[in-house]
Design an enzyme around this catalytic site. Structure first.
Site, PDB file in Angstrom:
ATOM      1  N   ASP A 183       0.817  -1.212   0.000  1.00  0.00           N
ATOM      2  CA  ASP A 183       0.000   0.000   0.000  1.00  0.00           C
ATOM      3  C   ASP A 183       0.853   1.264   0.000  1.00  0.00           C
ATOM      4  O   ASP A 183       0.587   2.224  -0.724  1.00  0.00           O
ATOM      5  CB  ASP A 183      -0.917   0.019   1.234  1.00  0.00           C
ATOM      6  CG  ASP A 183      -1.736  -1.256   1.352  1.00  0.00           C
ATOM      7  OD1 ASP A 183      -1.861  -1.972   0.343  1.00  0.00           O
ATOM      8  OD2 ASP A 183      -2.232  -1.536   2.458  1.00  0.00           O
ATOM      9  N   TYR A 238      -5.636 -11.571   8.906  1.00  0.00           N
ATOM     10  CA  TYR A 238      -4.460 -11.184   8.105  1.00  0.00           C
ATOM     11  C   TYR A 238      -3.189 -11.730   8.761  1.00  0.00           C
ATOM     12  O   TYR A 238      -2.347 -12.360   8.115  1.00  0.00           O
ATOM     13  CB  TYR A 238      -4.402  -9.659   7.996  1.00  0.00           C
ATOM     14  CG  TYR A 238      -3.286  -9.131   7.124  1.00  0.00           C
ATOM     15  CD1 TYR A 238      -3.519  -8.786   5.797  1.00  0.00           C
ATOM     16  CD2 TYR A 238      -1.992  -8.980   7.624  1.00  0.00           C
ATOM     17  CE1 TYR A 238      -2.504  -8.304   4.992  1.00  0.00           C
ATOM     18  CE2 TYR A 238      -0.970  -8.502   6.826  1.00  0.00           C
ATOM     19  CZ  TYR A 238      -1.227  -8.160   5.511  1.00  0.00           C
ATOM     20  OH  TYR A 238      -0.208  -7.685   4.726  1.00  0.00           O
TER      21      TYR A 238
HETATM   22  C1  GLA Z   1      -3.289  -5.167   2.882  1.00  0.00           C
HETATM   23  C2  GLA Z   1      -1.856  -4.947   3.328  1.00  0.00           C
HETATM   24  C3  GLA Z   1      -0.885  -5.131   2.162  1.00  0.00           C
HETATM   25  C4  GLA Z   1      -1.123  -6.435   1.422  1.00  0.00           C
HETATM   26  C5  GLA Z   1      -2.607  -6.608   1.110  1.00  0.00           C
HETATM   27  C6  GLA Z   1      -2.917  -7.967   0.535  1.00  0.00           C
HETATM   28  O1  GLA Z   1      -3.674  -4.163   1.989  1.00  0.00           O
HETATM   29  O2  GLA Z   1      -1.700  -3.666   3.862  1.00  0.00           O
HETATM   30  O3  GLA Z   1       0.441  -5.057   2.632  1.00  0.00           O
HETATM   31  O4  GLA Z   1      -0.614  -7.515   2.144  1.00  0.00           O
HETATM   32  O5  GLA Z   1      -3.415  -6.430   2.260  1.00  0.00           O
HETATM   33  O6  GLA Z   1      -2.340  -8.086  -0.716  1.00  0.00           O
END
Ligand code: GLA
Length: 396
Positions: A182, A234
């Site tokens: 991101d 996550y």
């Molecule tokens: C979130 C995290 C990223 C990445 C995405 C999945 O956005 O902040 O770093 O891992 O999930 O691709």
């Protein structure tokens, strides 16, 4: 009013003087390459036109004051912090959103930048929508603090590095274990392009991505749902992939070539296999997507988007019924392909649609949500836009 002018106006009202500068950073959509970043893999995001702006002036001490224009137009003030005294973990939970700017100030202090500043933030990146509003905030604040400390507008290499500092703020100070997708998207994307990033090497390539010229649109479908277990979900996936890499004796899952997938899977306990299968096949899909973009074959991207969604749904298990519904109803109404984007567990999906089908797809998605008694999703066309930078019209 743009985010930059909103931030500048609010700054002037609050401090009775114009800001020295206004810096802003965008949210992002990830076209493909999900949950590959923390496995040293490939990602392909583009920046959205939605931005978070930080209007600011330097201070003579090391105090950081931050106020933010809320969605109701009112200012929310963060507790002022002394940059010298910032420590990860210490009371961060009490800071709420203010942990993000404080975390960036901490990460920059670790790099030798410790000058205080007054900042006022304003933005239009949807929050909780999986479109990286936190990264936009981190990157805008980082650029503001660096700019106010007298640093020049960063070049490409410096942008990759600043993204890593912003990630560090989020990982170590705020305590959220995200990858660098991101922040790099927000710092490094350019107008009209998708960013093909090799996370391991940090090497970035701007790949032209002009869907409109091909009569196509990327429709962003924000389900406006964020499930409570998104953070733990996550973190669990991340730990699972790291454990798999350990068991295989490799640095990261990136090291598995597609042709070695079956041999690698056979060496792993049952529960880790789907995670590994997703990451390895997703990296392949990114490479194939980049090839199609380079060849100008945008209309052929659909099956790769669909396969990515399926892999995230069944193997990585980070989709949500709302994301599945968005993707399925878009496809049924003529979308060429659709997938969840971002971390999952709610947030947004994207659909590749022909310009002529856009209205029909939007209305089909809205109807499908209504039928399920769900809130109407927010939908808009994702236009590949510029990365973070100083807003010249406000340069002091
Ligand atoms: C979130 C995290 C990223 C990445 C995405 C999945 O956005 O902040 O770093 O891992 O999930 O691709």
């Amino acid at each position: 009013m743009t985010s930059s002018s909103a931030a500048a106006t609010a700054f002037t009202d609050l401090h009775d003087r114009a800001p020295e500068g206004v810096w802003s950073a965008p949210g992002r959509v990830n076209l493909i390459g999900e949950h590959t970043d923390y496995n040293d893999g490939y990602v392909l995001p583009f920046a959205l036109p939605h931005r978070l702006a930080a209007a600011g002036s330097a201070r003579d001490d090391d105090l950081l004051t931050v106020a933010s224009v809320g969605s109701d137009g009112k200012l929310q003030h963060a507790e002022p912090v002394r940059i010298e005294e910032l420590t990860p973990g210490a009371g961060v939970a009490d800071l709420g959103w203010a942990a993000y700017p404080a975390g960036v100030a901490w990460a920059l202090r670790e790099q030798g930048f410790d000058r205080g500043a007054d900042l006022v933030l304003a933005g239009d990146v949807p929050t909780g929508a999986g479109l990286s509003s936190s990264a936009a905030l981190e990157c805008a604040v980082a650029l503001a603090l660096l700019g106010l400390a007298g640093q020049d507008e960063p070049d490409e290499a410096a942008r990759v590095e600043i993204a890593r500092w912003a990630q560090r703020a989020e990982n170590e100070f705020v305590g959220v274990p995200t990858g660098v997708l991101d922040q790099t998207a927000s710092m490094c994307c350019v107008d009209g392009h998708a960013l093909f990033l090799d996370v391991r090497s940090g090497q970035a390539e701007q790949v032209p991505f002009d869907a409109a010229a091909a009569g196509l649109r990327i429709l962003v479908i924000d389900t406006r749902v964020k499930h409570a277990h998104s953070e733990s979900g996550y973190g669990d996936r991340r730990k699972g992939t790291e454990r798999a890499a350990d068991l295989l004796g490799i640095k990261a899952l990136r090291d598995i070539e597609a042709g070695q997938l079956d041999t690698s899977l056979a060496k792993l306990p049952e529960e880790l296999r789907p995670l590994v299968r997703h990451v390895v096949t997703e990296n392949e899909r990114v490479l194939r997507t980049v090839d199609l973009l380079r060849a100008g074959r945008l209309a052929d991207l659909g099956p790769l988007l669909d396969a990515s969604h399926e892999s995230l749904r069944t193997d990585y298990r980070v989709s949500a019924t709302e994301l599945d519904l968005a993707a399925e109803s878009a496809r049924a109404a003529g979308a060429l392909g659709a997938r969840m984007t971002g971390g999952g567990f709610g947030g947004s999906a994207i659909a590749l649609v022909r310009e002529t089908d856009q209205a029909a797809v939007e209305s089909a998605v809205a109807t499908a949500f209504e039928r399920e008694g769900l809130r109407r999703p927010r939908m808009f066309v994702g236009i590949p836009s510029a990365g973070a930078g100083l807003d010249e019209s406000w340069a002091g």
